[in-house]
Scaffold this motif. Structure first.
Motif, short mmCIF file in Angstrom:
data_model
loop_
_atom_site.label_atom_id
_atom_site.label_comp_id
_atom_site.label_asym_id
_atom_site.label_seq_id
_atom_site.Cartn_x
_atom_site.Cartn_y
_atom_site.Cartn_z
N ILE A 38 0.88 -1.22 -0.04
CA ILE A 38 -0.12 0.10 -0.03
C ILE A 38 1.00 1.24 0.18
CG2 ILE A 38 -1.99 -1.15 1.00
CD1 ILE A 38 -1.22 0.25 3.73
N THR A 39 2.08 1.05 0.69
CA THR A 39 2.92 2.37 0.47
C THR A 39 3.45 2.56 -0.81
OG1 THR A 39 3.91 1.74 2.66
CG2 THR A 39 5.11 3.42 1.42
N LEU A 40 3.71 1.41 -1.75
CA LEU A 40 3.95 1.72 -3.02
C LEU A 40 2.79 2.28 -3.91
CD1 LEU A 40 5.87 -1.49 -3.87
CD2 LEU A 40 6.90 0.73 -3.58
N ILE A 41 1.53 1.77 -3.48
CA ILE A 41 0.41 2.44 -4.24
C ILE A 41 0.31 3.88 -4.11
CG2 ILE A 41 -2.02 2.53 -4.04
CD1 ILE A 41 -2.06 -0.70 -3.75
N ASP A 42 0.46 4.50 -2.57
CA ASP A 42 0.43 5.72 -2.39
C ASP A 42 1.36 6.54 -3.00
OD1 ASP A 42 -1.80 5.35 -0.44
OD2 ASP A 42 -0.30 4.76 1.21
N LEU A 43 2.63 5.88 -2.92
CA LEU A 43 3.68 6.94 -3.82
C LEU A 43 3.35 7.12 -5.18
CD1 LEU A 43 6.81 5.35 -2.23
CD2 LEU A 43 6.00 7.26 -1.88
N TYR A 44 2.67 5.89 -5.74
CA TYR A 44 2.49 6.12 -7.36
C TYR A 44 1.28 6.92 -7.66
CZ TYR A 44 1.97 3.89 -11.66
OH TYR A 44 2.02 3.61 -13.08
N VAL A 45 0.29 6.89 -6.49
CA VAL A 45 -1.06 7.96 -6.70
C VAL A 45 -0.65 9.26 -6.23
CG1 VAL A 45 -3.15 8.36 -5.87
CG2 VAL A 45 -2.85 5.78 -6.06
N TYR A 46 0.46 9.45 -5.50
CA TYR A 46 0.90 10.82 -5.10
C TYR A 46 1.22 11.54 -6.41
CZ TYR A 46 3.65 14.34 -2.72
OH TYR A 46 3.93 15.46 -2.23
N GLN A 47 1.88 10.66 -7.29
CA GLN A 47 2.11 11.51 -8.52
C GLN A 47 1.10 12.32 -9.11
OE1 GLN A 47 5.47 11.71 -8.96
NE2 GLN A 47 5.29 10.32 -7.22
N ALA A 48 -0.15 11.49 -9.19
CA ALA A 48 -1.68 12.07 -9.52
C ALA A 48 -1.81 13.53 -8.78
CB ALA A 48 -2.30 10.99 -9.80
N VAL A 49 -1.90 13.30 -7.51
CA VAL A 49 -2.23 14.18 -6.66
C VAL A 49 -1.43 15.31 -7.02
CG1 VAL A 49 -2.58 14.76 -4.17
CG2 VAL A 49 -2.87 12.47 -5.06
N LYS A 50 -0.13 15.19 -6.99
CA LYS A 50 0.97 16.44 -7.15
C LYS A 50 0.40 17.38 -8.35
CE LYS A 50 4.92 14.50 -6.83
NZ LYS A 50 6.52 14.61 -6.97
N VAL A 51 0.10 16.59 -9.66
CA VAL A 51 -0.22 17.13 -10.94
C VAL A 51 -1.33 17.68 -10.53
CG1 VAL A 51 -0.92 16.62 -13.24
CG2 VAL A 51 1.26 15.53 -12.23
N ALA A 52 -2.42 17.11 -10.18
CA ALA A 52 -3.85 17.35 -10.06
C ALA A 52 -4.17 18.98 -9.40
CB ALA A 52 -4.88 16.59 -9.50
N PHE A 53 -3.21 19.02 -8.18
CA PHE A 53 -3.48 20.18 -7.52
C PHE A 53 -2.21 21.24 -7.53
CE2 PHE A 53 -6.05 16.98 -5.35
CZ PHE A 53 -7.13 17.58 -5.12
N ARG A 54 -1.22 21.03 -8.40
CA ARG A 54 -0.19 22.06 -8.69
C ARG A 54 -0.47 23.43 -8.92
NH1 ARG A 54 2.69 19.25 -14.11
NH2 ARG A 54 1.25 19.97 -15.29
N THR A 55 -1.66 23.56 -9.54
CA THR A 55 -1.98 24.95 -10.17
C THR A 55 -3.04 25.37 -9.16
OG1 THR A 55 -3.31 24.01 -11.72
CG2 THR A 55 -1.15 24.77 -12.35
#
Length: 352
Positions: A12-29
């Protein structure tokens, strides 16, 4: 147990790190929340889930307050089930990126940006897929949370009128109420359960059939609800069978004897409720010199992860099919995997 917990946390930590990439992109602006706030919220929720898993390993979760463990485990499941949708979108993007890289090497041009644009700003395919993944993941997350809070006790009745030529005339209009998968260990409130039993009795059934999973693990889960469910009755009785959860297969027993004792207690629960538990056996119901057959089989599944406890050959030993027969079996896979394959003679005798 410790190794399994470490393995789960790693996954689940690997899943969290992977999904975190999408979270950073979605909220960067984002102008509503700062990146630091997003990070705190995202990783706090993850750490909260890690803590639940670790505590369940250290302290026997069966001893936790029922309402607490139900909501905590449901939150962990919903969180990571929803994240799998984001992972699926990210995997698609990564596959596309590989093909784009190969194409760029072969044709010496860059395909990083997709031609779509909005307000003069190009949106890369990476951004689009990540945002789409988060939106899609939000749907099951919200709907499951709503179901857990509001829909857990939203009981309803499905009325099905069967017109079958082989039903004996004496049983024409015979009303059967079928209930299943009560899972009393998941209840946190008693009054909605009382209302559900009222709903069953309001149907004025001639016969009630229960097809398994009265508890999650322990026979004692039914202790607070014995009086409630003992109210369920019908002129021709209540007949029941066991489901996969009723055998205690998902509980860490101290020894095999304790598991056997729990199963015997489970059988006693059915008896004390006034239900006739069918353990690979059959009975007949008679009315005006006509009868129907009831066959009850212990849990039998075609899925490898479930133990096959039931024996249909034993249940139909010396069974003389009536014009109309009902089979009680918890797992639907049993029907095609064994019933139709091995007992065609039931069909040949116009049995249902």
């Amino acid at each position: 147990m410790l190794f399994r917990t470490i393995f789960i946390l790693l996954i689940i930590t690997l899943i969290d790190l992977y999904v975190y990439q999408a979270v950073k992109v979605a909220f960067r602006t984002s102008t509503f929340l700062q990146p630091r706030t997003i990070n705190i919220i995202y990783w706090s929720a993850n750490i909260f889930c890690y803590g639940i898993i670790i505590m369940a390993t250290i302290i026997d979760w069966h001893l936790w307050p029922k309402a607490l463990r139900s909501y905590l485990f449901a939150f962990v499941f919903i969180t990571y089930f929803s994240k799998l949708f984001v992972v699926a979108f990210l995997l698609v993007d990564d596959i596309l990126r590989v093909f784009r890289w190969i194409a760029s090497r072969q044709f010496t041009h860059n395909t990083e940006l997709a031609p779509s644009s909005q307000n003069g700003k190009y949106i890369s395919r990476l951004d689009f897929l990540m945002r789409a993944g988060l939106i899609v993941a939000a749907l099951p997350f919200v709907s499951m949370l709503f179901g857990m809070v509001k829909g857990a006790y939203s009981y309803n009745v499905k009325r099905v009128k069967l017109k079958l030529p082989n039903i004996p005339e004496a049983f024409n209009g015979f009303k059967i109420v079928h209930i299943s998968d009560i899972h009393s260990g998941s209840f946190t409130l008693k009054s909605p359960v009382e209302n559900a039993v009222d709903l069953i009795l309001a149907q004025k059934p001639d016969l009630v059939l229960f097809t398994g999973d009265l508890v999650n693990d322990l026979a004692s889960e039914m202790d607070p609800y014995m009086e409630t469910f003992s109210r369920i009755e019908a002129p021709f009785g209540v007949f029941s069978v066991l489901g996969n959860h009723d055998y205690g297969d998902y509980y860490a027993w101290r020894n095999q004897e304790a598991k056997i004792q729990n199963l015997e207690a489970m059988k006693l629960v059915h008896k004390n409720l006034g239900w006739r538990l069918l353990l690979d056996e059959h009975v007949y119901l008679e009315k005006n010199n006509e009868r129907i057959g009831i066959i009850g089989v212990q849990n039998w599944s075609n899925h490898l992860r479930f133990t096959k406890y039931g024996s249909l050959p034993k249940a139909v030993h010396n069974f003389k099919p009536a014009d109309f027969n009902v089979l009680l079996s918890h797992d639907p896979s049993h029907w095609r995997a064994e019933v139709l394959e091995s007992h065609q003679y039931i069909e040949d005798r116009k049995s249902t």
